[in-house]
Enzyme design. Structure first.
Site, short mmCIF file in Angstrom:
data_model
loop_
_atom_site.label_atom_id
_atom_site.label_comp_id
_atom_site.label_asym_id
_atom_site.label_seq_id
_atom_site.Cartn_x
_atom_site.Cartn_y
_atom_site.Cartn_z
N ARG A 248 0.91 -1.27 -0.01
CA ARG A 248 0.11 -0.13 -0.05
C ARG A 248 0.99 1.19 0.14
NH1 ARG A 248 -2.89 1.53 5.32
NH2 ARG A 248 -1.51 3.48 5.18
N HIS A 252 -3.97 5.19 3.73
CA HIS A 252 -5.09 4.22 3.62
C HIS A 252 -6.21 4.91 2.66
CE1 HIS A 252 -8.61 1.61 4.67
NE2 HIS A 252 -9.39 2.47 4.99
N TYR A 261 1.95 6.75 11.80
CA TYR A 261 2.28 5.19 12.15
C TYR A 261 3.10 4.51 11.46
CZ TYR A 261 -1.55 4.76 8.68
OH TYR A 261 -2.05 4.71 7.55
C1 LIG Z 1 -16.62 -3.97 10.31
C2 LIG Z 1 -15.89 -2.76 10.17
N1 LIG Z 1 -14.94 -2.21 10.85
C3 LIG Z 1 -14.03 -1.33 10.63
C4 LIG Z 1 -14.30 -0.62 9.46
C5 LIG Z 1 -13.36 0.66 9.31
N2 LIG Z 1 -12.27 0.17 8.32
C6 LIG Z 1 -12.60 0.60 6.93
S1 LIG Z 1 -11.14 -0.12 5.95
C7 LIG Z 1 -10.55 -0.78 7.16
C8 LIG Z 1 -9.08 -1.46 7.28
C9 LIG Z 1 -9.27 -2.68 6.41
O1 LIG Z 1 -7.86 -3.04 6.18
P1 LIG Z 1 -7.77 -4.28 5.34
O2 LIG Z 1 -8.77 -5.29 5.38
O3 LIG Z 1 -6.27 -4.76 5.65
O4 LIG Z 1 -7.75 -3.65 3.64
P2 LIG Z 1 -6.68 -2.45 3.18
O5 LIG Z 1 -7.59 -1.34 3.40
O6 LIG Z 1 -5.52 -2.50 3.99
O7 LIG Z 1 -6.70 -2.95 1.74
C10 LIG Z 1 -11.20 -0.40 8.42
C11 LIG Z 1 -10.72 -1.08 9.92
C12 LIG Z 1 -15.20 -1.00 8.63
N3 LIG Z 1 -15.45 -0.36 7.45
N4 LIG Z 1 -16.13 -2.14 8.82
#
Ligand SMILES: Cc1ncc(C[n+]2csc(CCOP(=O)(O)OP(=O)(O)O)c2C)c(N)n1
Ligand SMILES: [Mg+2]
Length: 335
Positions: A248, A252, A261
């Site tokens: 990435r 985010h 971080y």
């Molecule tokens: C159930 C839930 N918890 C928290 C969130 C907030 N949230 C959105 S994206 C994310 C991170 C997801 O990380 P990952 O699965 O590793 O995907 P990446 O964004 O790194 O591709 C979070 C915590 C959410 N959308 N849904």
């Protein structure tokens, strides 16, 4: 991660060039969208930068418009490889009329394209996985030979929905591929705080299905892993977890500041392994991509992106009267 031999040679030069073109198009579109955000012209962007090789490699292993895709928000390059257009994307980020995902109701990058069998997903992470298993069950019950590919970040595989969906697909040997894009971060949370195993693919043993981890910076490597998983699914062999290790290379989302971080040294090290540059250099070494062809690819991408930006900028916003359609039935009874 499994040792990977060089798979570039297994694919035709035109296929390798198509993969590279899609990666470049996605990157230029993505970068342009960050600029629009920083100019205050759009409200939100979530980026595919660093994930392109994995997404393009996966998409090109599917039968476009016949297989089903239940993606997640980071899949811009996958969408382009499936036939979504830069103009459609720009209508989405600008919330303009005719935006195909949701008629400009959803957040950007919440893909849903009927003609391509791409199914709408929620912002609530991992909810796409049970949908994918459900679609795969329907395919099996109907006796169709389609498969479903669903994608997810590694952090979201900690959610209950993901385990339930994978478990159920494994029990019923459903035709679904669970692709994971592991970039080591769930927003600010490092992988070590998301799971006690080293790889998401290690979870497969406890759920009773095969799981592999592959280099997600190499489109042909991902293409082969997904092709194998798709053919297992299509021939009744059941689901597979395919974990792709990606970078990435941005925060985010446009709402995040990753300086709080992760160090700039860590980020620079990731950027030194940019999947786009790795693919370009390999194709040049193979003699598949010339300097002139590279210039043309870059110019064409820039042109298509600018056309998309102009098109969406000129497009109108939806009418206020459209706001409730098709959320509520037309002939609802008002009290
Ligand atoms: C159930 C839930 N918890 C928290 C969130 C907030 N949230 C959105 S994206 C994310 C991170 C997801 O990380 P990952 O699965 O590793 O995907 P990446 O964004 O790194 O591709 C979070 C915590 C959410 N959308 N849904
Ligand atoms: Mg992640």
């Amino acid at each position: 991660m499994e040792a990977q031999e060089d798979l570039q040679v297994d694919l035709k030069p035109e296929t390798l060039l198509e993969m590279y073109w899609l990666m470049v198009l996605s990157r230029r579109l993505d970068e342009r969208t960050w600029v629009l955000h920083r100019q205050g012209k759009i409200a939100f962007h979530i980026s595919s930068i660093g994930h392109e090789a994995a997404q393009v490699g996966a998409a090109m292993a599917l039968r476009r418009g016949q297989d089903w895709v239940v993606p997640y928000y980071r899949d811009l390059a996958m969408m382009l490889a499936l036939g979504f257009t830069p103009k459609e994307f720009m209508l989405g980020v600008m919330g303009k009329k005719g935006e195909p995902n949701s008629g400009a109701r959803q957040m950007p990058s919440h893909w849903s394209i009927r003609r391509l069998n791409i199914v709408s997903h929620s912002s609530v992470v991992a909810t796409q996985a049970p949908h994918a298993s459900g679609i795969a069950l329907a395919i099996k019950m109907r006796g169709d030979d389609a498969v479903v590919l669903t994608s997810i970040g590694e952090g979201s595989t900690a959610q209950g929905e993901w385990y339930e969906a994978v478990n159920w697909a494994a029990i019923h040997r459903l035709p679904v591929v669970f692709m994971v894009e592991n970039n080591l971060y769930a927003i600010s949370v490092r992988q070590e705080r998301q799971m006690a195993v080293e790889q998401v693919a290690d979870k497969a043993a406890g759920l009773g299905l095969p799981g592999v981890t592959v280099d997600g910076l190499d489109a042909p490597v991902v293409h082969r892993a997904i092709t194998e998983a798709v053919s297992r699914a299509r021939s009744g062999g059941g689901p597979t977890i395919v974990e792709t290790m990606v970078h990435r290379m941005t925060p985010h989302s446009s709402d995040d500041d990753d300086r709080s971080y992760r160090t700039r040294e860590e980020l620079e090290a990731l950027k030194a392994q940019d999947p786009l540059h790795l693919q370009r250099d390999k194709l040049m070494d193979m003699g598949v991509l010339s300097q002139d062809a590279e210039r043309e690819v870059q110019e064409r991408a820039k042109r298509e992106v600018e056309e998309a930006v102009d098109f969406a900028t000129r497009a109108p916003y939806p009418e206020v009267s459209e706001a409730s359609y098709p959320v509520y039935a037309e002939d609802r009874i008002d009290d």
